[in-house]
Every structure is written in structure tokens, then in C-alpha cells.
Design a protein around this motif. Structure first.
Motif, PDB file in Angstrom:
ATOM      1  N   ILE A  92      40.632  40.201  24.759  1.00 48.21           N
ATOM      2  CA  ILE A  92      42.427  40.671  24.714  1.00 48.21           C
ATOM      3  C   ILE A  92      42.451  40.539  26.419  1.00 48.21           C
ATOM      4  O   ILE A  92      43.661  40.114  26.591  1.00 48.21           O
ATOM      5  N   ALA A  93      41.913  41.228  27.156  1.00 47.04           N
ATOM      6  CA  ALA A  93      42.276  41.315  28.509  1.00 47.04           C
ATOM      7  C   ALA A  93      42.206  39.973  29.048  1.00 47.04           C
ATOM      8  O   ALA A  93      42.980  39.650  29.943  1.00 47.04           O
ATOM      9  N   ASN A  94      41.356  39.156  28.566  1.00 45.28           N
ATOM     10  CA  ASN A  94      41.193  37.783  29.162  1.00 45.28           C
ATOM     11  C   ASN A  94      42.394  36.777  28.672  1.00 45.28           C
ATOM     12  O   ASN A  94      42.773  36.048  29.448  1.00 45.28           O
ATOM     13  N   ILE A  95      43.010  37.181  27.495  1.00 46.68           N
ATOM     14  CA  ILE A  95      44.130  36.369  27.344  1.00 46.68           C
ATOM     15  C   ILE A  95      45.172  36.800  28.017  1.00 46.68           C
ATOM     16  O   ILE A  95      46.036  36.126  28.582  1.00 46.68           O
ATOM     17  N   TYR A  96      45.408  38.097  28.269  1.00 54.40           N
ATOM     18  CA  TYR A  96      46.518  38.495  29.254  1.00 54.40           C
ATOM     19  C   TYR A  96      45.993  37.812  30.692  1.00 54.40           C
ATOM     20  O   TYR A  96      47.350  37.345  31.063  1.00 54.40           O
ATOM     21  N   MET A  97      44.919  37.824  31.045  1.00 55.49           N
ATOM     22  CA  MET A  97      44.785  37.060  32.333  1.00 55.49           C
ATOM     23  C   MET A  97      45.328  35.682  32.332  1.00 55.49           C
ATOM     24  O   MET A  97      45.645  35.069  33.345  1.00 55.49           O
ATOM     25  N   ILE A  98      44.837  34.938  31.380  1.00 55.70           N
ATOM     26  CA  ILE A  98      45.166  33.544  31.131  1.00 55.70           C
ATOM     27  C   ILE A  98      46.532  33.374  31.138  1.00 55.70           C
ATOM     28  O   ILE A  98      47.010  32.358  31.911  1.00 55.70           O
ATOM     29  N   LYS A  99      47.306  34.143  30.340  1.00 60.57           N
ATOM     30  CA  LYS A  99      48.811  34.250  30.402  1.00 60.57           C
ATOM     31  C   LYS A  99      49.398  34.238  31.636  1.00 60.57           C
ATOM     32  O   LYS A  99      50.266  33.845  32.175  1.00 60.57           O
ATOM     33  N   HIS A 105      48.907  43.072  34.935  1.00 61.36           N
ATOM     34  CA  HIS A 105      48.785  44.796  34.800  1.00 61.36           C
ATOM     35  C   HIS A 105      48.150  45.251  33.208  1.00 61.36           C
ATOM     36  O   HIS A 105      47.487  46.046  33.219  1.00 61.36           O
ATOM     37  N   LYS A 106      48.457  44.407  32.241  1.00 60.35           N
ATOM     38  CA  LYS A 106      48.101  44.647  30.815  1.00 60.35           C
ATOM     39  C   LYS A 106      46.815  44.427  31.022  1.00 60.35           C
ATOM     40  O   LYS A 106      45.888  45.120  30.254  1.00 60.35           O
ATOM     41  N   SER A 107      46.315  43.308  31.332  1.00 62.02           N
ATOM     42  CA  SER A 107      45.061  43.042  31.482  1.00 62.02           C
ATOM     43  C   SER A 107      44.085  43.947  32.343  1.00 62.02           C
ATOM     44  O   SER A 107      42.705  44.541  31.700  1.00 62.02           O
ATOM     45  N   TYR A 108      44.659  44.478  33.366  1.00 58.06           N
ATOM     46  CA  TYR A 108      43.901  45.680  34.203  1.00 58.06           C
ATOM     47  C   TYR A 108      43.815  46.881  33.485  1.00 58.06           C
ATOM     48  O   TYR A 108      42.762  47.649  33.331  1.00 58.06           O
ATOM     49  N   MET A 128      36.758  41.875  36.696  1.00 56.79           N
ATOM     50  CA  MET A 128      37.562  42.631  37.461  1.00 56.79           C
ATOM     51  C   MET A 128      37.932  42.087  38.873  1.00 56.79           C
ATOM     52  O   MET A 128      39.057  42.156  39.302  1.00 56.79           O
ATOM     53  N   SER A 129      36.982  41.536  39.339  1.00 52.69           N
ATOM     54  CA  SER A 129      37.238  40.874  40.824  1.00 52.69           C
ATOM     55  C   SER A 129      38.093  39.787  40.572  1.00 52.69           C
ATOM     56  O   SER A 129      38.969  39.562  41.370  1.00 52.69           O
ATOM     57  N   ASP A 130      38.001  38.973  39.690  1.00 50.39           N
ATOM     58  CA  ASP A 130      38.859  37.804  39.439  1.00 50.39           C
ATOM     59  C   ASP A 130      40.352  38.303  39.197  1.00 50.39           C
ATOM     60  O   ASP A 130      41.045  37.655  39.707  1.00 50.39           O
ATOM     61  N   LEU A 131      40.438  39.201  38.503  1.00 50.00           N
ATOM     62  CA  LEU A 131      41.774  39.726  38.361  1.00 50.00           C
ATOM     63  C   LEU A 131      42.227  40.307  39.512  1.00 50.00           C
ATOM     64  O   LEU A 131      43.556  39.852  39.603  1.00 50.00           O
ATOM     65  N   TYR A 132      41.527  41.009  40.615  1.00 48.88           N
ATOM     66  CA  TYR A 132      42.332  41.649  41.728  1.00 48.88           C
ATOM     67  C   TYR A 132      42.666  40.268  42.478  1.00 48.88           C
ATOM     68  O   TYR A 132      43.509  40.221  43.077  1.00 48.88           O
ATOM     69  N   ARG A 133      41.876  39.431  42.537  1.00 47.78           N
ATOM     70  CA  ARG A 133      42.014  37.902  43.281  1.00 47.78           C
ATOM     71  C   ARG A 133      43.688  37.297  42.827  1.00 47.78           C
ATOM     72  O   ARG A 133      44.312  36.841  43.634  1.00 47.78           O
ATOM     73  N   HIS A 134      43.570  37.434  41.544  1.00 46.17           N
ATOM     74  CA  HIS A 134      44.911  36.780  40.998  1.00 46.17           C
ATOM     75  C   HIS A 134      46.055  37.539  41.512  1.00 46.17           C
ATOM     76  O   HIS A 134      47.060  37.133  41.650  1.00 46.17           O
ATOM     77  N   PHE A 135      45.734  38.891  41.395  1.00 53.38           N
ATOM     78  CA  PHE A 135      46.952  39.754  41.971  1.00 53.38           C
ATOM     79  C   PHE A 135      47.176  39.611  43.247  1.00 53.38           C
ATOM     80  O   PHE A 135      48.309  39.370  43.710  1.00 53.38           O
ATOM     81  N   SER A 136      46.617  39.369  43.980  1.00 54.15           N
ATOM     82  CA  SER A 136      46.431  38.895  45.297  1.00 54.15           C
ATOM     83  C   SER A 136      47.167  37.772  45.932  1.00 54.15           C
ATOM     84  O   SER A 136      48.274  37.652  46.542  1.00 54.15           O
ATOM     85  N   MET A 137      46.741  36.625  45.086  1.00 53.83           N
ATOM     86  CA  MET A 137      47.250  35.334  45.131  1.00 53.83           C
ATOM     87  C   MET A 137      48.858  35.314  44.696  1.00 53.83           C
ATOM     88  O   MET A 137      49.675  34.573  45.432  1.00 53.83           O
ATOM     89  N   THR A 138      49.284  36.278  43.504  1.00 52.90           N
ATOM     90  CA  THR A 138      50.593  36.125  43.149  1.00 52.90           C
ATOM     91  C   THR A 138      51.259  36.963  44.410  1.00 52.90           C
ATOM     92  O   THR A 138      52.592  36.538  44.665  1.00 52.90           O
ATOM     93  N   MET A 139      50.838  38.228  44.789  1.00 50.91           N
ATOM     94  CA  MET A 139      51.293  38.756  45.758  1.00 50.91           C
ATOM     95  C   MET A 139      51.852  38.133  47.095  1.00 50.91           C
ATOM     96  O   MET A 139      52.983  38.250  47.903  1.00 50.91           O
ATOM     97  N   TYR A 140      50.787  37.197  47.623  1.00 51.03           N
ATOM     98  CA  TYR A 140      50.872  36.385  48.456  1.00 51.03           C
ATOM     99  C   TYR A 140      52.015  35.538  48.386  1.00 51.03           C
ATOM    100  O   TYR A 140      53.033  35.240  49.205  1.00 51.03           O
ATOM    101  N   TYR A 162      44.883  43.976  47.282  1.00 48.91           N
ATOM    102  CA  TYR A 162      44.060  43.304  46.281  1.00 48.91           C
ATOM    103  C   TYR A 162      43.057  42.450  46.573  1.00 48.91           C
ATOM    104  O   TYR A 162      41.772  42.492  45.745  1.00 48.91           O
ATOM    105  N   ILE A 163      42.981  41.795  47.756  1.00 52.72           N
ATOM    106  CA  ILE A 163      41.927  40.764  47.937  1.00 52.72           C
ATOM    107  C   ILE A 163      40.755  41.589  48.537  1.00 52.72           C
ATOM    108  O   ILE A 163      39.562  41.327  48.362  1.00 52.72           O
ATOM    109  N   GLN A 164      41.184  42.857  49.174  1.00 56.55           N
ATOM    110  CA  GLN A 164      40.132  43.996  49.446  1.00 56.55           C
ATOM    111  C   GLN A 164      39.370  44.268  48.429  1.00 56.55           C
ATOM    112  O   GLN A 164      38.044  44.433  48.331  1.00 56.55           O
ATOM    113  N   LYS A 165      40.171  44.719  47.448  1.00 59.81           N
ATOM    114  CA  LYS A 165      39.339  45.014  46.150  1.00 59.81           C
ATOM    115  C   LYS A 165      38.880  44.020  45.572  1.00 59.81           C
ATOM    116  O   LYS A 165      37.342  44.535  44.870  1.00 59.81           O
TER     117      LYS A 165
END
Length: 260
Positions: free
Chosen positions: A15-22, A40-43, A57-69, A80-83
Motif C-alpha cells: 500500500i505504501a508503494n502505491i501511494y509513493m507511485i501515485k 505523507h500517506k506512504s510515510y 524510506m530513503s527513496d521516499l525522503y528523496r522524492h519528498f526533497s525533489m518535490t520541495m525543491y 529531506y535529502i539529508q534524511k
């Protein structure tokens, strides 16, 4: 009881992976609030089993960072990229501030060259607003570590095509590094920054040149007519271009000229 826990983990991970893909789909289409919501739902699911899926988790943090950038929230992008980096190397306790892990820790995960370059670019953006000297110095350190990890990662590539593609698709990292060094030089006037800049410039060109020379040497030893060699080079070039284009289309946000 243990079997039930394992099954819960697998179900939750799916389920977490589905949220991350979305989230990635929303991010690529420029729908950033929806992307963040899905991340956030995936996290919220993944953090319950974080010790079992550190790479996710590392991959999710990376995508968070990319979006924030993308939405110019550079403080959050840096957090998030540090995390992401700390999670990828299995760091149990947070590194002081936003300092980089040692090279000895990073060398075990050479694919983090990309995340370190993104961190460098994020710091360079933050330097435009505050603490320019401190942020730029740390950014340069990120790019230097990224360069050292790229040496390792490149040597892991087996085919000539993959090595050439790697050199070409990551050339923009050196562009970002050189731009950051130029900004730092304008503040310090130190020859040290110029020396690092020349070194990185030479390495970025040398990688592509080395692959071309190796290719020419192999072809010469094969004793094949020039006409066939020319045709083969044309085909290889087209394959490389198509692979590069495919990588760009499938991972557009991660392949920006300004590394995130």
C-alpha cells in the motif's frame, strides 16, 4: 504471531508503494500538493516498519526533497535529502546539523552520488538567501564526495554503452558543481576554489574522452572495415540517445539541469 506480523508488513509495504507511485506521478505532472499528500500517506505507513525497509524510506525522503525543491522550499528540500542520505547508509543517529557522512560510510552506497549532488544544488540555492559562505562551502564538499562516488559507480558499469551513457547523463552534475565553485570564488577570491574547479572540469571531459578512446582502441584491434565501424558507431549513438531520452522521460524530475 510472527507470520501475521510479516504478512502485515508485506501488505502495508504494498500500500505504501502505491501511494509513493501515485506521488511520483503527481510530481511529474506538476501537481505538487497532491504529490506531497501521497508521500505523507506512504510515510505514515512505512515509518511503522522503517527498520525493515530502509531503502524504501530513503527513496521516499528523496522524492519528498525533489518535490520541495520544485516548489522552492529549499529548507525542507535540504532536510529531506539529508534524511535520505542518512537512512541509506543506515545511520541510527542523526548527523550533527547537515554535515556529510564520511567518505568511508558513503563508499558502501556509491549510488548516493546523485543525492549528494542534489544536496549540493539545494545548498547553492539556499546560499542565495542566507549564510552564503557556509552553504556554498558545504555544497562544494557535497559535489566533491559525489565525484568520488561517481568514480566507483562508473567502474561498476560493465558495457561500453552504459559507461558512455553514465558519463553523458551525469555531465550536468559537473555543471552545477562548477557554477557553485564560481559563486564561492566570488566570495573568497581563493585559488583553492579555482583548483577544484579545474580538476572537476578536467574529470568531466576526461570521462567522455576516455570512453571514446577505449572504443577506438577496441575497434582497431578487431580489424573490421571502416565502413562497418562507422555504421556500428551510428547505431550505438542512436541507442545511447534513445536510452538517454527514455531515462529523461521516465525520471524527468530527477534529471533536471539543476540537480535536485
Amino acid at each position: 504471531m510472527e507470520i501475521k506480523t510479516i504478512q502485515q508488513w508485506y501488505d502495508s509495504a504494498g500500500i505504501a508503494n502505491i501511494y509513493m507511485i501515485k506521488g511520483k506521478a503527481m510530481q511529474e505532472s506538476g501537481r505538487f500538493p497532491e504529490a506531497i499528500s501521497n508521500y505523507h500517506k506512504s510515510y505514515n505507513i512505512q515509518r511503522k516498519f522503517s527498520r525493515k525497509n530502509m531503502l524504501d524510506m530513503s527513496d521516499l525522503y528523496r522524492h519528498f526533497s525533489m518535490t520541495m525543491y520544485k516548489i522552492e522550499q529549499y529548507d525542507s528540500a535540504l532536510y529531506y535529502i539529508q534524511k535520505c542520505i542518512e537512512t541509506a547508509i543506515g545511520n541510527e543517529t542523526q548527523i550533527s546539523g547537515f554535515a556529510n557522512p564520511t567518505y568511508e560510510r558513503l563508499v558502501k552506497v556509491p549510488q548516493l552520488y546523485y543525492e549528494l549532488a542534489h544536496k549540493g544544488s539545494t545548498l547553492a540555492k539556499l546560499a542565495e538567501k542566507e549564510n552564503a559562505l557556509g552553504h556554498l562551502k558545504l555544497a562544494v564538499e557535497c559535489f566533491q564526495l559525489s565525484d568520488r562516488l561517481m568514480d566507483i559507480y562508473l567502474n561498476l558499469q560493465e558495457s561500453e554503452t552504459s559507461k558512455l551513457l553514465f558519463a553523458q547523463t551525469n555531465y550536468h552534475i559537473y555543471e552545477s558543481a562548477l557554477n557553485t565553485l564560481h559563486k564561492l570564488y566570488n566570495l573568497t577570491g581563493s585559488d583553492k576554489e579555482m583548483e577544484v574547479a579545474f580538476m572537476l572540469a578536467d574529470k568531466s571531459k576526461a570521462r567522455i574522452l576516455r570512453q571514446a578512446v577505449e572504443d577506438a582502441w577496441v575497434q582497431a584491434k578487431r580489424n573490421i572495415p571502416d565502413s562497418l565501424l562507422s555504421e556500428e558507431r551510428a547505431i550505438k549513438f542512436k541507442i545511447t540517445w534513445l536510452e538517454s531520452r527514455l531515462a529523461s522521460l521516465t525520471n524527468e524530475d530527477e534529471s533536471d539541469k539543476e540537480v535536485r
